[in-house]
Design a protein around this motif. Structure first.
Motif, PDB file in Angstrom:
ATOM      1  N   PRO A  98      10.363   3.082   4.712  1.00 18.23           N
ATOM      2  CA  PRO A  98      11.091   2.382   5.964  1.00 18.23           C
ATOM      3  C   PRO A  98      11.123   0.727   5.787  1.00 18.23           C
ATOM      4  N   GLY A  99      12.246   0.001   5.628  1.00 21.95           N
ATOM      5  CA  GLY A  99      12.098  -1.359   5.739  1.00 21.95           C
ATOM      6  C   GLY A  99      12.610  -2.027   4.378  1.00 21.95           C
ATOM      7  N   PHE A 100      12.264  -1.200   3.538  1.00 23.72           N
ATOM      8  CA  PHE A 100      12.113  -1.669   2.079  1.00 23.72           C
ATOM      9  C   PHE A 100      13.387  -2.471   1.834  1.00 23.72           C
ATOM     10  N   PHE A 101      14.375  -1.902   2.035  1.00 21.97           N
ATOM     11  CA  PHE A 101      15.899  -2.502   1.741  1.00 21.97           C
ATOM     12  C   PHE A 101      16.537  -3.213   3.018  1.00 21.97           C
ATOM     13  N   ASP A 102      15.781  -3.298   3.958  1.00 23.16           N
ATOM     14  CA  ASP A 102      16.295  -4.192   5.008  1.00 23.16           C
ATOM     15  C   ASP A 102      16.162  -5.725   4.701  1.00 23.16           C
ATOM     16  N   GLU A 103      17.485  -6.422   5.169  1.00 22.63           N
ATOM     17  CA  GLU A 103      17.377  -8.018   5.102  1.00 22.63           C
ATOM     18  C   GLU A 103      17.075  -8.642   3.510  1.00 22.63           C
ATOM     19  N   VAL A 104      17.529  -7.554   2.587  1.00 21.27           N
ATOM     20  CA  VAL A 104      17.637  -7.947   1.176  1.00 21.27           C
ATOM     21  C   VAL A 104      18.837  -8.494   0.893  1.00 21.27           C
ATOM     22  N   SER A 113       0.803  -1.189  -0.153  1.00 21.36           N
ATOM     23  CA  SER A 113      -0.120   0.059  -0.094  1.00 21.36           C
ATOM     24  C   SER A 113       0.920   1.242  -0.035  1.00 21.36           C
ATOM     25  N   ILE A 114       2.091   1.014   0.895  1.00 17.94           N
ATOM     26  CA  ILE A 114       2.829   2.455   0.982  1.00 17.94           C
ATOM     27  C   ILE A 114       3.433   2.634  -0.467  1.00 17.94           C
ATOM     28  N   VAL A 156      12.326   6.767  -4.325  1.00 17.52           N
ATOM     29  CA  VAL A 156      10.948   6.597  -3.895  1.00 17.52           C
ATOM     30  C   VAL A 156      10.929   5.335  -2.721  1.00 17.52           C
ATOM     31  N   LEU A 157      11.961   4.162  -3.144  1.00 15.90           N
ATOM     32  CA  LEU A 157      11.809   3.074  -2.311  1.00 15.90           C
ATOM     33  C   LEU A 157      12.675   3.522  -1.049  1.00 15.90           C
ATOM     34  N   GLN A 158      13.750   3.999  -1.336  1.00 15.01           N
ATOM     35  CA  GLN A 158      14.691   4.450  -0.248  1.00 15.01           C
ATOM     36  C   GLN A 158      13.805   5.361   1.015  1.00 15.01           C
ATOM     37  N   ASP A 159      12.724   5.747   0.455  1.00 14.36           N
ATOM     38  CA  ASP A 159      12.084   6.639   1.564  1.00 14.36           C
ATOM     39  C   ASP A 159      10.982   5.810   2.192  1.00 14.36           C
TER      40      ASP A 159
END
Length: 210
Positions: free
Chosen positions: A204-210, A144-145, A199-202
């Protein structure tokens, strides 16, 4: 994606009466058109409409309009078929979603809903790499975000990303679809990728543990 990617241009001139060439080229384009439909279709309609049925209607449309294409083939054969498919998909959306319309303002927003379907599809695919338990638990919220963030991107940037990265069109095809020169389409794609990363860097958590 470069023009040397997995989708080679099958288009050759289709002469009058050359039904076999038309059938072969449509068949070669079918999987790409189906991918486009599955990506672009509003998620509320996916249980009601089968992309294969829509493509059957597109085939009939193409047969009926082929002579017009032969006389003035400004577009590549695939981009022309994609235009026919897009129109059929718009008709499907209007037929189903118009039943949900309650006022004039909502009716005007039908095309916006079709656009939002693209953002929704992009968001679901971008979030598909989430794999850890914590990420899986928040996937629906993150979709959704991401969808909202994509809706706030420049429309052309979002569309170029959809065409190149999700529909897997070549740069030359993107240029045809959007009416741009190939160099301009390529440059905008690079800028759009950069904007998507921002956009994705903004989020939270999107790039965590990837």
């Amino acid at each position: 994606m470069s023009d040397s990617g997995p989708h080679k241009d099958p288009s050759i001139p289709i002469e009058a009466g050359d039904e076999q060439s038309f059938i072969e080229q449509f068949s070669q384009s079918r999987s790409r058109l189906k991918q486009m439909l599955e990506f672009r279709m509003d998620r509320r309609l996916r249980a009601r409409e089968d992309p294969s049925d829509i493509l059957q209607e597109v085939y009939i449309d193409a047969v009926q309009r082929l002579e017009h294409y032969r006389k003035k083939p400004e577009l590549s054969f695939y981009v022309w078929l994609r235009q026919l498919t897009t129109q059929r998909l718009i008709d499907v959306h209007r037929r189903h979603l118009k039943a949900e319309v309650r006022n004039v303002k909502q009716e005007v927003s039908l095309d916006h809903r079709r656009l939002a379907a693209t953002s929704a599809s992009m968001a679901m695919q971008l979030a598909a790499h989430l794999a850890s338990p914590s990420q899986l638990a928040m996937r629906a919220e993150m979709i959704s975000i991401i969808e909202e963030a994509l809706d706030n991107m420049d429309e052309i940037d979002r569309e170029i990303l959809a065409l190149r990265h999700f529909e897997e069109l070549r740069n030359s095809e993107v240029a045809e679809v959007l009416g741009l020169k190939e160099a301009a389409a390529s440059n905008r794609y690079v800028r759009a990728l950069s904007r998507l990363q921002e956009v994705l860097q903004d989020i939270p958590g999107f790039f965590d543990e990837v």
